[in-house]
Design a protein around this motif. Structure first.
Motif, PDB file in Angstrom:
ATOM      1  N   TYR A  78       0.993  -1.373  -0.051  1.00  0.00           N
ATOM      2  CA  TYR A  78       0.046   0.077  -0.063  1.00  0.00           C
ATOM      3  C   TYR A  78       0.803   1.450  -0.036  1.00  0.00           C
ATOM      4  CZ  TYR A  78      -4.422  -2.584   0.667  1.00  0.00           C
ATOM      5  OH  TYR A  78      -5.441  -3.505   0.511  1.00  0.00           O
ATOM      6  N   ARG A  79       2.033   1.224   0.261  1.00  0.00           N
ATOM      7  CA  ARG A  79       2.947   2.362   0.440  1.00  0.00           C
ATOM      8  C   ARG A  79       3.246   2.869  -1.228  1.00  0.00           C
ATOM      9  NH1 ARG A  79       8.164   0.368   2.092  1.00  0.00           N
ATOM     10  NH2 ARG A  79       6.923  -0.106   4.136  1.00  0.00           N
ATOM     11  N   TRP A  80       3.247   1.848  -2.130  1.00  0.00           N
ATOM     12  CA  TRP A  80       3.644   2.014  -3.439  1.00  0.00           C
ATOM     13  C   TRP A  80       2.386   2.008  -4.260  1.00  0.00           C
ATOM     14  CZ3 TRP A  80       7.686  -1.935  -2.567  1.00  0.00           C
ATOM     15  CH2 TRP A  80       8.916  -1.525  -2.146  1.00  0.00           C
ATOM     16  N   TRP A  81       1.115   1.346  -4.057  1.00  0.00           N
ATOM     17  CA  TRP A  81       0.036   0.958  -4.696  1.00  0.00           C
ATOM     18  C   TRP A  81      -1.081   1.327  -4.049  1.00  0.00           C
ATOM     19  CZ3 TRP A  81       3.989  -2.717  -5.215  1.00  0.00           C
ATOM     20  CH2 TRP A  81       4.710  -2.692  -6.342  1.00  0.00           C
ATOM     21  N   PRO A  82      -2.214   1.673  -4.655  1.00  0.00           N
ATOM     22  CA  PRO A  82      -3.512   2.075  -3.666  1.00  0.00           C
ATOM     23  C   PRO A  82      -4.366   0.875  -3.848  1.00  0.00           C
ATOM     24  CG  PRO A  82      -3.703   3.114  -5.975  1.00  0.00           C
ATOM     25  CD  PRO A  82      -2.125   2.496  -5.791  1.00  0.00           C
ATOM     26  N   SER A  83      -4.327  -0.014  -4.959  1.00  0.00           N
ATOM     27  CA  SER A  83      -5.100  -1.233  -5.320  1.00  0.00           C
ATOM     28  C   SER A  83      -4.467  -2.234  -5.769  1.00  0.00           C
ATOM     29  CB  SER A  83      -6.401  -0.529  -5.757  1.00  0.00           C
ATOM     30  OG  SER A  83      -5.895  -0.269  -7.093  1.00  0.00           O
TER      31      SER A  83
END
Length: 213
Positions: A51-56
């Motif tokens: 989640y630090r790099w991608w929202p989903s």
């Protein structure tokens, strides 16, 4: 003196592990059953790292698909469309390479899953089209435009329609497995499509071509 861990290298390894895990899992379980938790477990990282790099999961899969294209050689392939002056030969070369990739078991399952995911997830589909598909289609259009300007294609040739005529049947045959996906098929496809859009003052195929595809 003890060297500090290289945080950048560690991050790169973690990102690669996450992308690889996403591709492996989407090929195994499909998009609907894919979860961030499963990706994290397969990659050996915590959920918060993802989640630090991608929202989903859709965002993870988008980057994974771009990574997959690069691993398959597509990234290098799309740095420039071949232009030897022989449009048919150039198109056949690219479509043959596409067939080889689609038929490679290393990429087929993830590619099918990603295609299905893009069809059911509007966010993934739109971003996939914007970041991967459209740049590739644009290169086809650029090559066809060069041919049209050289008088090889009819002046009123619709470039996007011609690209879709080339890629539509290939994609259909691959997705639905209606017939084997072969070099002979794509060669014949190129000949038939170009035969329909050739400049009437320069009939297609040229004398050295194979009219039977």
């Amino acid at each position: 003196m003890t060297k500090s861990p290289d945080a950048t290298r560690r991050s790169d390894r973690s990102r690669r592990a996450i992308l690889d895990a996403a591709l492996a899992l989407v090929g195994e379980v499909g998009y609907n059953k894919l979860t961030i938790e499963a990706i994290a477990a397969r990659a050996g990282v915590g959920k918060q790292t993802i989640y630090r790099w991608w929202p989903s999961k859709a965002a993870v899969l988008l980057d994974a698909s771009l990574s997959l294209a690069g691993d398959a050689g597509t990234e290098a392939q799309w740095t420039g469309f071949p232009d030897t002056g022989d449009l048919a030969a150039d198109l056949k070369s690219v479509l043959r390479a596409t067939v080889d990739e689609l038929c490679d078991e290393k990429y087929e399952a993830p590619a099918r899953a990603l295609t299905a995911a893009g069809a059911t997830d509007p966010e993934l589909g739109a971003r996939f089209n914007e970041r991967l598909l459209e740049p590739q289609l644009a290169l086809y259009e650029t090559r066809l435009r060069t041919a049209r300007e050289a008088g090889q294609l009819a002046p009123d040739t619709d470039l996007r329609l011609t690209v879709e005529m080339l890629l539509g049947p290939l994609t259909y045959r691959w997705l639905l497995r209606t017939q084997p996906l072969t070099h002979a098929f794509t060669d014949a496809l190129v000949d038939r499509v170009l035969g329909g859009v050739a400049n009437v003052t320069a009939p297609w195929p040229p004398p050295s071509g194979n009219p039977n595809g």
